[in-house]
Design a protein around this motif. Structure first.
Motif, PDB file in Angstrom:
ATOM      1  N   PHE A 115       0.885  -1.050  -0.107  1.00  0.00           N
ATOM      2  CA  PHE A 115      -0.063   0.130  -0.031  1.00  0.00           C
ATOM      3  C   PHE A 115       0.731   1.213   0.038  1.00  0.00           C
ATOM      4  CE2 PHE A 115      -2.186  -3.382   1.968  1.00  0.00           C
ATOM      5  CZ  PHE A 115      -3.587  -3.337   1.345  1.00  0.00           C
ATOM      6  N   ARG A 116       2.156   1.177   0.252  1.00  0.00           N
ATOM      7  CA  ARG A 116       2.913   2.441   0.434  1.00  0.00           C
ATOM      8  C   ARG A 116       3.710   2.351  -0.852  1.00  0.00           C
ATOM      9  NH1 ARG A 116       5.117   0.974   6.486  1.00  0.00           N
ATOM     10  NH2 ARG A 116       3.523   1.840   7.711  1.00  0.00           N
ATOM     11  N   ARG A 117       3.458   1.631  -1.811  1.00  0.00           N
ATOM     12  CA  ARG A 117       4.326   1.630  -2.906  1.00  0.00           C
ATOM     13  C   ARG A 117       5.810   1.167  -2.791  1.00  0.00           C
ATOM     14  NH1 ARG A 117       1.796   6.574  -6.515  1.00  0.00           N
ATOM     15  NH2 ARG A 117      -0.210   6.064  -6.566  1.00  0.00           N
ATOM     16  N   GLY A 118       5.982   0.312  -1.770  1.00  0.00           N
ATOM     17  CA  GLY A 118       7.471   0.011  -1.522  1.00  0.00           C
ATOM     18  C   GLY A 118       7.865  -1.034  -2.408  1.00  0.00           C
ATOM     19  N   PRO A 119       8.844  -1.696  -1.931  1.00  0.00           N
ATOM     20  CA  PRO A 119       9.258  -2.972  -2.665  1.00  0.00           C
ATOM     21  C   PRO A 119       8.589  -4.310  -2.258  1.00  0.00           C
ATOM     22  CG  PRO A 119      10.889  -2.599  -0.655  1.00  0.00           C
ATOM     23  CD  PRO A 119       9.904  -1.342  -0.673  1.00  0.00           C
ATOM     24  N   PHE A 120       7.291  -4.282  -2.668  1.00  0.00           N
ATOM     25  CA  PHE A 120       6.656  -5.404  -2.107  1.00  0.00           C
ATOM     26  C   PHE A 120       7.140  -6.955  -2.835  1.00  0.00           C
ATOM     27  CE2 PHE A 120       2.986  -8.288  -3.248  1.00  0.00           C
ATOM     28  CZ  PHE A 120       2.641  -8.708  -1.849  1.00  0.00           C
ATOM     29  N   ARG A 121       7.346  -6.894  -4.139  1.00  0.00           N
ATOM     30  CA  ARG A 121       7.726  -7.915  -4.660  1.00  0.00           C
ATOM     31  C   ARG A 121       9.013  -8.698  -3.922  1.00  0.00           C
ATOM     32  NH1 ARG A 121       5.452  -9.555  -9.415  1.00  0.00           N
ATOM     33  NH2 ARG A 121       4.030  -7.987 -10.451  1.00  0.00           N
ATOM     34  N   GLU A 122       9.932  -7.591  -3.691  1.00  0.00           N
ATOM     35  CA  GLU A 122      11.370  -7.929  -2.989  1.00  0.00           C
ATOM     36  C   GLU A 122      11.054  -8.592  -1.826  1.00  0.00           C
ATOM     37  OE1 GLU A 122      15.223  -8.938  -2.123  1.00  0.00           O
ATOM     38  OE2 GLU A 122      14.187  -9.009  -4.046  1.00  0.00           O
ATOM     39  N   ASN A 123      10.278  -7.913  -0.902  1.00  0.00           N
ATOM     40  CA  ASN A 123       9.847  -8.176   0.364  1.00  0.00           C
ATOM     41  C   ASN A 123       9.039  -9.455   0.568  1.00  0.00           C
ATOM     42  OD1 ASN A 123      10.742  -5.823   1.379  1.00  0.00           O
ATOM     43  ND2 ASN A 123       8.871  -5.009   1.664  1.00  0.00           N
ATOM     44  N   LEU A 124       8.230  -9.870  -0.635  1.00  0.00           N
ATOM     45  CA  LEU A 124       7.488 -11.069  -0.433  1.00  0.00           C
ATOM     46  C   LEU A 124       8.435 -12.061  -0.752  1.00  0.00           C
ATOM     47  CD1 LEU A 124       4.709 -11.941  -0.511  1.00  0.00           C
ATOM     48  CD2 LEU A 124       4.341 -11.990  -2.922  1.00  0.00           C
ATOM     49  N   ARG A 125       9.494 -12.040  -1.772  1.00  0.00           N
ATOM     50  CA  ARG A 125      10.487 -13.006  -2.174  1.00  0.00           C
ATOM     51  C   ARG A 125      11.385 -13.281  -0.714  1.00  0.00           C
ATOM     52  NH1 ARG A 125      15.457 -13.707  -3.317  1.00  0.00           N
ATOM     53  NH2 ARG A 125      16.186 -11.647  -3.114  1.00  0.00           N
ATOM     54  N   GLN A 126      11.697 -12.202   0.033  1.00  0.00           N
ATOM     55  CA  GLN A 126      12.470 -12.418   1.088  1.00  0.00           C
ATOM     56  C   GLN A 126      11.686 -13.196   2.351  1.00  0.00           C
ATOM     57  OE1 GLN A 126      15.698 -12.288   1.352  1.00  0.00           O
ATOM     58  NE2 GLN A 126      16.248 -10.808  -0.113  1.00  0.00           N
ATOM     59  N   LEU A 127      10.475 -12.783   2.341  1.00  0.00           N
ATOM     60  CA  LEU A 127       9.679 -13.512   3.524  1.00  0.00           C
ATOM     61  C   LEU A 127       9.607 -14.759   3.395  1.00  0.00           C
ATOM     62  CD1 LEU A 127       7.479 -12.547   5.693  1.00  0.00           C
ATOM     63  CD2 LEU A 127       5.992 -12.920   3.881  1.00  0.00           C
ATOM     64  N   PHE A 128       9.529 -15.450   2.183  1.00  0.00           N
ATOM     65  CA  PHE A 128       9.206 -16.843   2.109  1.00  0.00           C
ATOM     66  C   PHE A 128      10.752 -17.484   1.857  1.00  0.00           C
ATOM     67  CE2 PHE A 128       4.862 -15.296   1.387  1.00  0.00           C
ATOM     68  CZ  PHE A 128       4.324 -16.020   2.264  1.00  0.00           C
ATOM     69  N   SER A 129      11.808 -16.751   1.881  1.00  0.00           N
ATOM     70  CA  SER A 129      13.039 -17.607   1.712  1.00  0.00           C
ATOM     71  C   SER A 129      14.122 -17.401   2.845  1.00  0.00           C
ATOM     72  CB  SER A 129      13.890 -16.940   0.288  1.00  0.00           C
ATOM     73  OG  SER A 129      13.768 -15.646   0.612  1.00  0.00           O
ATOM     74  N   THR A 130      13.439 -16.576   3.851  1.00  0.00           N
ATOM     75  CA  THR A 130      14.339 -16.246   4.988  1.00  0.00           C
ATOM     76  C   THR A 130      13.834 -16.943   6.234  1.00  0.00           C
ATOM     77  OG1 THR A 130      14.710 -13.854   4.180  1.00  0.00           O
ATOM     78  CG2 THR A 130      15.304 -14.261   6.429  1.00  0.00           C
ATOM     79  N   ARG A 131      14.783 -17.660   7.094  1.00  0.00           N
ATOM     80  CA  ARG A 131      14.434 -18.105   8.144  1.00  0.00           C
ATOM     81  C   ARG A 131      13.755 -17.435   9.384  1.00  0.00           C
ATOM     82  NH1 ARG A 131      18.160 -23.105  10.861  1.00  0.00           N
ATOM     83  NH2 ARG A 131      16.730 -23.325  12.677  1.00  0.00           N
ATOM     84  N   ASP A 132      12.817 -17.753   9.996  1.00  0.00           N
ATOM     85  CA  ASP A 132      12.330 -17.157  11.047  1.00  0.00           C
ATOM     86  C   ASP A 132      13.181 -17.383  12.213  1.00  0.00           C
ATOM     87  OD1 ASP A 132      10.080 -15.625  12.571  1.00  0.00           O
ATOM     88  OD2 ASP A 132      10.122 -17.613  13.577  1.00  0.00           O
ATOM     89  N   VAL A 133      13.477 -16.683  13.256  1.00  0.00           N
ATOM     90  CA  VAL A 133      14.347 -16.811  14.494  1.00  0.00           C
ATOM     91  C   VAL A 133      13.523 -17.852  15.540  1.00  0.00           C
ATOM     92  CG1 VAL A 133      15.516 -14.732  13.972  1.00  0.00           C
ATOM     93  CG2 VAL A 133      13.327 -14.776  15.718  1.00  0.00           C
ATOM     94  N   THR A 134      12.152 -17.820  15.276  1.00  0.00           N
ATOM     95  CA  THR A 134      11.450 -18.437  16.406  1.00  0.00           C
ATOM     96  C   THR A 134      10.958 -19.909  16.076  1.00  0.00           C
ATOM     97  OG1 THR A 134      10.389 -16.475  17.121  1.00  0.00           O
ATOM     98  CG2 THR A 134       9.354 -18.454  18.014  1.00  0.00           C
ATOM     99  N   TRP A 135      10.858 -20.238  14.899  1.00  0.00           N
ATOM    100  CA  TRP A 135      10.357 -21.499  14.206  1.00  0.00           C
ATOM    101  C   TRP A 135      11.548 -22.580  14.746  1.00  0.00           C
ATOM    102  CZ3 TRP A 135       6.404 -24.327  13.434  1.00  0.00           C
ATOM    103  CH2 TRP A 135       6.751 -25.483  12.766  1.00  0.00           C
ATOM    104  N   ASP A 136      10.787 -23.545  15.352  1.00  0.00           N
ATOM    105  CA  ASP A 136      11.803 -24.914  15.217  1.00  0.00           C
ATOM    106  C   ASP A 136      10.456 -26.090  15.345  1.00  0.00           C
ATOM    107  OD1 ASP A 136      12.836 -27.131  16.480  1.00  0.00           O
ATOM    108  OD2 ASP A 136      14.095 -26.055  17.544  1.00  0.00           O
ATOM    109  N   ARG A 137      10.659 -26.974  14.377  1.00  0.00           N
ATOM    110  CA  ARG A 137       9.717 -27.965  14.217  1.00  0.00           C
ATOM    111  C   ARG A 137       9.568 -28.931  15.573  1.00  0.00           C
ATOM    112  NH1 ARG A 137      12.217 -32.762  13.020  1.00  0.00           N
ATOM    113  NH2 ARG A 137      14.276 -32.520  12.148  1.00  0.00           N
ATOM    114  N   ARG A 138      10.794 -29.063  16.249  1.00  0.00           N
ATOM    115  CA  ARG A 138      10.730 -29.744  17.577  1.00  0.00           C
ATOM    116  C   ARG A 138       9.996 -28.970  18.666  1.00  0.00           C
ATOM    117  NH1 ARG A 138      16.847 -30.936  18.176  1.00  0.00           N
ATOM    118  NH2 ARG A 138      16.947 -28.627  17.445  1.00  0.00           N
ATOM    119  N   ASP A 139       9.749 -27.913  18.415  1.00  0.00           N
ATOM    120  CA  ASP A 139       9.417 -26.823  19.353  1.00  0.00           C
ATOM    121  C   ASP A 139       8.444 -25.895  18.745  1.00  0.00           C
ATOM    122  OD1 ASP A 139       8.779 -25.735  22.119  1.00  0.00           O
ATOM    123  OD2 ASP A 139      10.639 -24.459  22.038  1.00  0.00           O
TER     124      ASP A 139
END
Length: 374
Positions: A313-337
């Motif tokens: 909505f801010r005419r920012g780098p949406f496509r790049e942000n979306l790409r990074q969102l789904f290719s960058t590891r989250d600091v909290t996620w752990d499949r064992r926890d």
């Protein structure tokens, strides 16, 4: 070596990494937290959570609560996490001989937490810091006439109250209730850090920069190598004979000179770049060098998701942000926890509600009740 660990905050992902790291080594992890529900409390790594008085509400009651937990839970090691560190440091005045506190005494902590005190101390140790004066000092008036300046409260965090003024601007009137500094603005690249140290020796330093921000707070970050910054930090830690976590915000000018602009005598998001069990070992074993995680870029998924949505909505780098969102590891996620990640919206609701009410970002309000503002 195993024992009972007390973490003095549980709401932030940094606490979760420390809790998981110690649990991986067989420690029993206890958390003290002013909120009834919190991020780390949803983790299988945490054996017990205790609700305590918020230090911003009553400092002495907060310390009394921590001392009660230390006695009841037979705590061997206390590790502060974030802004509450400045309060927790006062535990050193009355701790059982069997309990270790992984931070420095309050005198030096509070001096470095104060942005003016940090600038004066670093200068005295021969380290590069931008010219800094108290708001109201005639020298501050002269400084703003010579070039752009940054003004900020001496006890702000997450960018609260920070303003950039151009050369020749009129400085605001001093407010005795909010001591403020005027600092020469360094033009260049901004970096942050996180170090673990024992008696002036650095176990490891992470240097990183923001890859995506929410307001002034990084929600995605990228680890980098920068020998000049690492040397600046090593010299500071040696001069301070530092034990504990410590972090800095540093500007590097066009000539490659690092300038220390703030000290955070606590953890920062840079902590996520170490292998979590190695964080625990580096705290416990002087001389142990923690390994970096393989990922050079990490994110806080939900905050990064919000910023990605807003960029549409801010005419920012949406496509790049979306790409990074789904290719960058989250600091909290752990499949064992998985529960901390899956329940984060619910456990973080007190902070989310406060941010909505104030029209502020999550990071700007996340530690208001535990910060030191005297």
């Amino acid at each position: 070596m195993t024992g009972n660990l007390l973490l003095t905050l549980g709401r932030l992902p940094k606490a979760l990494d420390v809790a998981r790291g110690f649990a991986d080594l067989g420690w029993r992890v206890v958390v003290a937290e002013p909120f009834k529900r919190h991020l780390a409390g949803a983790s299988r790594a945490v054996a017990q959570s205790h609700r305590v008085t918020a230090p911003a509400e009553d400092k002495q009651a907060y310390l009394a609560d921590l001392r009660r937990i230390i006695a009841d839970e037979k705590i061997d090691l206390v590790v502060p996490v974030s802004e509450e560190t400045m309060h927790v440091a006062f535990l050193c005045e009355n701790l059982p001989a069997s309990t270790r506190l992984f931070t420095m005494p309050p005198g030096i902590l509070l001096r470095l937490h104060n942005k003016h005190g940090f600038a004066q101390q670093a200068t005295a140790w021969g380290l590069a810091v931008p010219e800094t004066h108290a708001l109201g000092d005639p020298a501050a008036e002269a400084l703003v006439q010579s070039g752009p300046v940054v003004i900020k409260p001496v006890h702000s965090c997450s960018g609260r109250g920070v303003r950039l003024l151009p050369a020749g601007a009129t400085l605001p009137a001093p407010d005795p209730a909010i001591p403020t500094i005027v600092q020469r603005c360094v033009i260049g690249a901004e970096y942050s850090s996180c170090s673990i140290a024992h008696e002036g020796r650095v176990a490891s330093t992470v240097i990183y920069r923001a890859a995506q921000k929410s307001g002034s707070v990084a929600v995605a970050f990228e680890r980098v190598e920068h020998p000049a910054i690492a040397d600046w930090i090593t010299r500071f830690i040696a001069a301070a004979n530092w034990t504990g976590f410590i972090a800095f915000d540093i500007m590097v000018d066009e000539a490659g000179q690092p300038w220390g602009i703030e000290c955070n005598p606590r953890t920062t998001s840079g902590l996520h770049f170490w292998e979590r069990a190695d964080i625990a070992r580096a705290v416990l074993e002087p001389g142990f060098i923690p390994r970096y995680r393989p990922e050079a870029r990490l994110q806080q998924f939900y905050s990064a998701l919000t910023e990605t949505q807003m960029s549409l909505f801010r005419r920012g780098p949406f496509r790049e942000n979306l790409r990074q969102l789904f290719s960058t590891r989250d600091v909290t996620w752990d499949r064992r926890d998985p529960m901390p990640f899956l329940t984060m919206t619910a456990t973080s609701w007190p902070i989310i509600r406060m941010a909505m009410a104030r029209g502020a970002t999550f990071g700007e309000v996340a530690t208001l009740d535990v910060g030191w503002y005297d």
